[in-house]
Design a protein around this motif. Structure first.
Motif, short mmCIF file in Angstrom:
data_model
loop_
_atom_site.label_atom_id
_atom_site.label_comp_id
_atom_site.label_asym_id
_atom_site.label_seq_id
_atom_site.Cartn_x
_atom_site.Cartn_y
_atom_site.Cartn_z
N PRO A 185 0.87 29.77 61.91
CA PRO A 185 2.33 29.83 61.95
C PRO A 185 2.86 30.17 63.34
N PHE A 186 4.09 29.76 63.60
CA PHE A 186 4.80 30.15 64.81
C PHE A 186 5.64 31.39 64.53
N VAL A 187 5.88 32.14 65.59
CA VAL A 187 6.82 33.26 65.53
C VAL A 187 7.80 33.10 66.69
N LEU A 188 8.93 33.74 66.57
CA LEU A 188 9.90 33.74 67.66
C LEU A 188 9.78 35.05 68.43
N VAL A 189 9.77 34.95 69.76
CA VAL A 189 9.73 36.12 70.63
C VAL A 189 10.97 36.09 71.51
N ALA A 190 11.73 37.17 71.49
CA ALA A 190 12.98 37.24 72.25
C ALA A 190 13.10 38.61 72.93
N PRO A 191 13.76 38.68 74.08
CA PRO A 191 14.00 39.98 74.72
C PRO A 191 15.07 40.75 73.96
N LYS A 192 14.96 42.05 73.98
CA LYS A 192 15.99 42.87 73.33
C LYS A 192 17.36 42.55 73.92
N GLY A 193 18.36 42.47 73.06
CA GLY A 193 19.69 42.12 73.51
C GLY A 193 20.00 40.64 73.40
N HIS A 194 18.98 39.83 73.18
CA HIS A 194 19.17 38.39 73.01
C HIS A 194 19.82 38.14 71.64
N PRO A 195 20.65 37.12 71.49
CA PRO A 195 21.29 36.84 70.20
C PRO A 195 20.30 36.66 69.04
N LEU A 196 19.07 36.22 69.35
CA LEU A 196 18.08 36.03 68.29
C LEU A 196 17.21 37.26 68.06
N ALA A 197 17.43 38.31 68.85
CA ALA A 197 16.59 39.51 68.76
C ALA A 197 17.14 40.47 67.70
N THR A 198 17.33 39.95 66.49
CA THR A 198 17.78 40.78 65.38
C THR A 198 16.57 41.09 64.50
N ARG A 199 16.81 41.77 63.41
CA ARG A 199 15.71 42.16 62.52
C ARG A 199 15.70 41.28 61.28
N GLY A 200 14.54 41.24 60.64
CA GLY A 200 14.42 40.49 59.40
C GLY A 200 13.85 39.10 59.61
N ALA A 201 13.64 38.40 58.49
CA ALA A 201 13.06 37.06 58.53
C ALA A 201 13.97 36.10 59.29
N LEU A 202 13.34 35.22 60.06
CA LEU A 202 14.08 34.23 60.84
C LEU A 202 14.28 32.98 60.01
N GLU A 203 15.53 32.62 59.80
CA GLU A 203 15.84 31.37 59.12
C GLU A 203 15.88 30.25 60.16
N PRO A 204 15.32 29.08 59.86
CA PRO A 204 15.26 28.00 60.86
C PRO A 204 16.61 27.65 61.47
N GLU A 205 17.67 27.70 60.66
CA GLU A 205 18.99 27.32 61.19
C GLU A 205 19.49 28.27 62.27
N GLU A 206 18.90 29.46 62.38
CA GLU A 206 19.33 30.41 63.41
C GLU A 206 19.04 29.89 64.82
N ILE A 207 18.03 29.03 64.95
CA ILE A 207 17.69 28.54 66.28
C ILE A 207 18.35 27.19 66.59
N THR A 208 19.23 26.74 65.71
CA THR A 208 19.93 25.48 65.97
C THR A 208 20.72 25.58 67.27
N GLY A 209 20.41 24.69 68.20
CA GLY A 209 21.14 24.66 69.47
C GLY A 209 20.79 25.77 70.43
N ALA A 210 19.86 26.66 70.06
CA ALA A 210 19.50 27.76 70.96
C ALA A 210 18.73 27.22 72.15
N SER A 211 18.94 27.81 73.31
CA SER A 211 18.21 27.41 74.51
C SER A 211 16.93 28.22 74.59
N LEU A 212 15.79 27.55 74.42
CA LEU A 212 14.50 28.23 74.40
C LEU A 212 13.71 27.91 75.67
N ILE A 213 12.84 28.83 76.05
CA ILE A 213 11.90 28.59 77.14
C ILE A 213 10.67 27.94 76.53
N LEU A 214 10.26 26.81 77.07
CA LEU A 214 9.12 26.08 76.52
C LEU A 214 8.06 25.83 77.58
#
Length: 318
Positions: free
Chosen positions: A167-196
């Motif tokens: 499985p994949f996991v999401l890693v984000a710096p503290k303070g990032h909009p995605l750096a919340t708690r709980g299970a990550l729903e796929p729609e949360e990363i819609t349009g998010a700018s990720l480092i690849l």
């Protein structure tokens, strides 16, 4: 009809790969004049100019490209002839050349070689860390015997089982909009700018696929050459990324200022597989090695740290 020797074909392939007579001579353990003589002998035998003697590099001619490709196939066949003899005798010896993609090698290999050495004490192992396209080319050409990689890829001429789904996991710096708690729903990363990863790494394509499932692919302006660099970029606050779960024990530690979130079930992931040439006489042995690899990967589960949301778990591929 006089034929080139296998050794001469090895010289042609090596010269095409290095582009330098001096480097090729060093790799092949011969003097440069001797190498040059052998190459000219083959050219005379075939009545073709295979290499343009430009300085400082050697340029492979169009005819040379075709002949070198055929030489690779001849050498691969010769190696398989020897392998077939070993297979008939039941021997497990010599050097086994394993190609591994860079996003697997640092996380899946530690501990694996010790297990293989214990099972096959007369075998030595050469590990080649290669991007997917290069790995496939070298596997088909006989430069490596086995390829440990992830789907998708062109499997023409290859055989081998799928091992595990990671499985994949999401890693984000503290303070990032995605750096919340709980299970990550796929729609949360819609349009998010990720480092690849940089182009050419399958992890980049897999991450973009995950994002596409959630919505439009995200804009990306930062690319990394390795998973370690990727995590350091996230750590410095440049953005969030997706990582395979096996990378977490190595790349993510406490007090890094990072938040790791597991996806809601079923999590997106990648399928790892072990591939070999369909013509290889060692299919049964390689299948045994695949079983060792699968068990090894499943044994990594206890080492994966807890994350926010469901803990990621590597499972057996169906």
């Amino acid at each position: 009809m006089n034929l080139p020797t296998l050794r001469q074909l090895e010289y042609l392939v090596a010269l095409a790969e290095t582009g330098h007579f001096g480097e090729t001579a060093r790799q092949c353990g011969v003097s440069q004049p001797a190498l040059s003589k052998q190459v000219r002998e083959v050219e005379g035998l075939l009545g073709l100019t295979l290499f343009e003697r430009a300085r400082p590099r050697v340029i492979v001619t169009p005819a040379g490209e075709d002949i070198v490709a055929r030489a690779r196939r001849v050498l691969a066949g010769a190696r398989e002839l020897v392998s077939a003899a070993d297979a008939w005798s039941g021997a497990r010896r010599g050097t086994l050349r394993l190609g591994v993609i860079p996003t697997i090698a640092p996380y899946g290999l530690p501990g694996l070689l010790a297990k293989l050495r214990e099972l096959y004490p007369e075998v030595s192992y050469a590990i080649h860390e290669l991007q997917t396209d290069v790995l496939l080319d070298q596997l088909r050409a006989g430069a490596v015997d086995l390829g440990l990689l992830a789907h998708p890829f062109d499997a023409a001429g290859l055989a081998g089982p799928d091992l595990v789904v990671e499985p994949f996991v999401l890693v984000a710096p503290k303070g990032h909009p995605l750096a919340t708690r709980g299970a990550l729903e796929p729609e949360e990363i819609t349009g998010a700018s990720l480092i690849l990863m940089q182009d050419g790494h399958c992890l980049r394509d897999q991450a973009i696929e995950v994002c596409a499932l959630a919505g439009p692919p995200p804009p990306t302006s930062v690319a990394a050459a390795s998973v370690s660099t990727l995590v350091r970029m996230v750590e410095s606050g440049l953005g969030a990324t997706l990582l395979p779960a096996s990378a977490l024990p190595v790349e993510v530690r406490n007090n890094q200022g990072l938040v790791v979130r597991g996806f809601a079930k079923p999590p997106p992931g990648r399928t790892l597989t072990l591939q070999w040439r369909a013509s290889s006489p060692h299919a049964q042995w390689f299948a045994d090695i695949a079983d060792v690899l699968r068990s090894h990967y499943l044994e990594l589960n206890p080492t994966i740290p807890r994350v926010s949301g469901p803990k990621p778990r590597i499972i057996k591929a169906s």
